[in-house]
Every structure is written in C-alpha cells, then in structure tokens.
Write an enzyme that holds these catalytic residues in place. Sequence first.
Site, PDB file in Angstrom:
ATOM      1  N   HIS A   1      -2.412   2.072   8.485  1.00  0.00           N
ATOM      2  CA  HIS A   1      -3.481   1.352   7.775  1.00  0.00           C
ATOM      3  C   HIS A   1      -3.675   0.009   8.475  1.00  0.00           C
ATOM      4  O   HIS A   1      -2.697  -0.699   8.730  1.00  0.00           O
ATOM      5  CB  HIS A   1      -3.107   1.145   6.306  1.00  0.00           C
ATOM      6  CG  HIS A   1      -3.972   0.124   5.607  1.00  0.00           C
ATOM      7  ND1 HIS A   1      -5.341   0.262   5.530  1.00  0.00           N
ATOM      8  CD2 HIS A   1      -3.669  -1.049   5.009  1.00  0.00           C
ATOM      9  CE1 HIS A   1      -5.830  -0.792   4.881  1.00  0.00           C
ATOM     10  NE2 HIS A   1      -4.844  -1.594   4.563  1.00  0.00           N
TER      11      HIS A   1
ATOM     12  N   GLU B   1       0.831  -1.219   0.000  1.00  0.00           N
ATOM     13  CA  GLU B   1       0.000   0.000   0.000  1.00  0.00           C
ATOM     14  C   GLU B   1       0.863   1.265   0.000  1.00  0.00           C
ATOM     15  O   GLU B   1       0.438   2.316   0.504  1.00  0.00           O
ATOM     16  CB  GLU B   1      -0.955   0.011   1.198  1.00  0.00           C
ATOM     17  CG  GLU B   1      -1.949  -1.126   1.242  1.00  0.00           C
ATOM     18  CD  GLU B   1      -2.972  -1.125   0.112  1.00  0.00           C
ATOM     19  OE1 GLU B   1      -2.912  -0.230  -0.758  1.00  0.00           O
ATOM     20  OE2 GLU B   1      -3.815  -2.035   0.101  1.00  0.00           O
TER      21      GLU B   1
HETATM   22 ZN   LIG Z   1      -5.093  -3.483   3.709  1.00  0.00          ZN
END
Ligand SMILES: [Zn+2]
Length: 220
Positions: free
Chosen positions: A95, A77
Amino acid sequence: MTGQTLDATREAVAAAARRLAAEGLVLGTAGNVSARAGDLVAVSPTGAVLAELEPEQVVVVDLHGKTVHGEFAPTSEIDLHLGAYHRHKAGAVVHAHSPVGTALACVLDELPLIHYQMLALGGPIRVAPYATFGTPELAELTLDALEGRAAALMANHGMIAIGPDLDAAVENALLLEWVAELYWRAAAVGRPRTLDADQAQDFIDAITARGYGTLQERDQ
Ligand SMILES: [Zn+2]
C-alpha cells in the site's frame, strides 16, 4: 513455520519497503508492506520510515491480526492487508501514497484501459471510494475495488497492489504507477483513447500463443 522462513520473510518485507521508497512510491512513513508465510503475516510497523526499514522492526501477526513477534504495533492498515489474504488469496500486499496514482485517485472513478500492460493487473483499475484511513470501512471498500484485479486506487488516499509474492506485488505497484503517469501525460494532450474488449482479447490471445514477456529460445 520455521524461524528461518519467518526471518527470510521479515527480511524480504524490509527490502521491499526500502525498494518502494527508492523507487519514489512511498515518502517517509506513508505506505506499508506485508507478506504471508504460512498462517502468519510479516508486516511493516505503524510509523516506520520505509526507506530505513530493518527486518527486526517488521512485525509478525497471525491471520486475525494478533501479534506473534515484534516489539512494534503493526501498520494501521492491518485490516486491509489481512483482508487481501482472506478474500483475494494474496501472497503479499503493498500500500503506497504514490505521487501520480494518488493524484489520479483525487479525480477519476476508474483508470480506463489505455495500455495493454494493464491487463497484467486485470484490466481497468477501479478507484475505491474514500473512507478514513485504518478503518474496516476503508478496508472493505478497497477490497471490493480489488475484485478480479492485482491493484486498485483509493480515492484521495493512494493505491494498493497484491501478488503471489513480494516481488510480484512490488512490480504490480510499479506498473500501476507507470500507467498512472502514462494517463496523466496523455490526458495533458487530449482525451486518452482506450482499448476496447476485442483489442483486450486479441492481446490475451497473442500472449497465450507467443509467450510474450518471457525469455524464449530462438528458432534453430
Ligand atoms: Zn495510506
């Protein structure tokens, strides 16, 4: 950027990852953490067990995602993290696939303003539409949902929280999970009431006047 500052940032990223795991916000490898230090970003590697993250495993990339230090690949990410630094001037990003926040993100389009503490996150929490993990599309949708907020939910996926530093980003992630749990419990009993714009403004006026949430000297 001194090596010492960078070492401290890598240590802080590892400590934040372990704390998120200890608090139950991340399970196994399902989450990632980063912090900015000048023109560089220290970020958890892809595939890392966050409960056991060590500073040496933390990757350092520049603001375009090019690896500067570290032997592992950064989180999948990474676009989401870098976008939060570029677009939202974050100092740190968390996250997580937190249990309750993610459950609500499978149902709601927005987590409404049910408690005044949500105003610390900027108000009602948007749920970014679903897209495949690790894609620029998911990063874009999630960064849109973060506009004017310190946190967002991600449909059928998880949550993101940002802050000026790692402590703030972790606190915001914990606050969002607390509010998500509050909504879940309230919704089990009935339709949760929401605060209207006047009530939100009255709260903001009250904290401005009283300095709520900070230690204050007593009247002499
Ligand atoms: Zn994730």
